[in-house]
Structure formats: structure tokens, C-alpha cells
Scaffold this motif. Structure first.
Motif: not given
Length: 222
Positions: A126-127, A200-201, A1, A146-147
Motif C-alpha cells: 500500500s505504500g 501526495n506524501s 495509503m 515515500y507515502d
């Protein structure tokens, strides 16, 4: 993240740090950023309003860190130079073009405000992050899976319409009409998120509307 640190968001000032080395917007006093300055490598700027572009802070950042890069679209290059940033430290970025900065890639995109404005997509190992504030809409913008979503959710339509009606009935000026034109509603924000986020966003609401009149002489509407 992706690591993020929201130093400030809203009409009193905007500054967000990503992965400890990217600063987006610089609308706060230098003191608020001072603990983070040694690790900064890139400052991304969106538009000229003083809650996003504080000249004294920007000038000191450039002076304290002569290797620091300042990324912006064409409309902010002259104000950056006027603020005291050497031209050699400025990267003029074109919307919808990806720029490589080693530890991250940056893509600016146009937003709809009362002055030229942009948002940023920033891709880290990392994202992926998207940052967008001070815009009427996100039409044509896509950030699938997107994260981290740092997106303005400024007001609820029903609340602000009620406030406008109340002020008009009292014969008062409703500055909220400008908010409607220049900022993103919760409904528009939620629609964008529903079309782009995955399980998981993470979404962080930015620039949430505060019901107060602007009387401090800012550089235009926020």
C-alpha cells in the motif's frame, strides 16, 4: 495509503502500528496495545530508553504471541533476551539492509542519539513509510517519494535557545541542552521533508518536545 495508528508518541511512551500488523517501538503498558495484539506479526524496536522499550510489555507480547517476530539491531538483542523474549523470536537486523517479512520489507538505518538507535523504512504493497525519532539529525538518510513520514520535529530552535538562556540567567540547570544534542529540530525536519516528500506524501510530526523536567527516573535521557 498506508494505515497508521499512533498509540503514543513522546517522552511518556512511544508505540505506532502500521497496517495493523507492524508495531514500531513498545514503550507503553500492555493494556494500551491489547486491542491490537491479535493482529500483530512484527515488532520493530529502536533503542533501550524506557519510553521506547518497556520490558514488561515486551515480555507479555512474546508470551501471548509465541509466533510474533521481534526485529532489532544488534544492541537490543541482549536486552530483549533479558526481558524474557525467546531467542528464536528475535531477528537481528543490520542497518541499510533490506529484510523481507512477506507482507512488508524492512530497512533499518542508524540515527544519532545518546545511546545506539535506529529508524526504519517499511515498504508495504500500500505504500512506503519512514519512521525516525530521537535523533540529532538525518544526515545521509534518504526516503524519496515515500507515502508516509513519521519523523520527529521536537522543538523550534529559537524557543529552546530562549529557554536555555532564561535558565542560565537564573542559575538553573537547562536540560534543554540535552534536547539540542539528542533530538531533531523543526528546521532540520523540514529540510529533510523538503528534500524527500512529493505532492501526495503525508507527514506526521512525532515526539514533539514538552517543556517539563524529567524527574521520573527514566533509563537515561529520552
Amino acid at each position: 495509503m498506508v494505515k497508521y495508528n499512533i498509540i503514543s508518541t513522546g517522552s511518556d511512551g512511544n508505540a505506532t502500528i502500521l497496517e495493523e500488523f507492524v508495531l514500531i517501538d513498545c514503550g507503553v503498558p500492555y493494556k494500551a496495545l491489547e486491542p491490537y495484539v491479535p493482529k500483530l506479526k512484527l515488532v520493530l524496536l529502536t533503542h533501550i530508553h524506557s519510553d521506547h522499550f518497556q520490558k514488561r510489555t515486551i515480555k507479555r507480547l512474546a508470551s501471548e504471541r509465541p509466533t510474533l517476530r521481534f526485529g532489532c539491531c544488534r544492541w537490543l538483542a541482549p536486552p530483549l533476551i533479558a526481558a524474557g523474549v525467546p531467542e528464536r523470536q528475535i531477528d537481528v537486523l543490520e542497518p541499510r539492509t533490506m529484510y523481507g517479512y512477506g507482507l512488508c520489507n524492512v530497512i533499518p538505518f542508524m540515527l544519532v542519539h545518546n545511546v545506539p538507535n535506529c529508524g526504519y523504512k517499511v515498504h508495504f504493497p500500500s505504500g512506503k513509510v519512514i519512521y525516525a525519532t530521537d535523533t540529532n539529525n538525518l544526515n545521509g538518510v534518504q526516503a524519496l517519494g515515500y507515502d508516509l513520514y513519521l519523523i520527529e520535529a521536537n522543538y523550534r530552535d529559537e524557543d529552546i535557545q530562549a529557554k536555555i538562556a532564561e535558565k542560565k540567567a537564573a542559575g538553573q540547570y537547562a536540560y534543554e541542552t540535552q534536547v539540542l544534542k539528542n533530538h531533531l529540530s523543526e528546521a532540520k525536519c523540514n529540510d529533510f521533508l523538503a528534500r524527500n516528500m512529493q505532492a501526495n506524501s503525508v507527514y506526521i510530526p512525532m515526539h514533539v518536545h514538552v517543556d517539563k523536567e524529567k524527574t521520573d527516573g527514566r533509563n537515561g535521557e529520552n
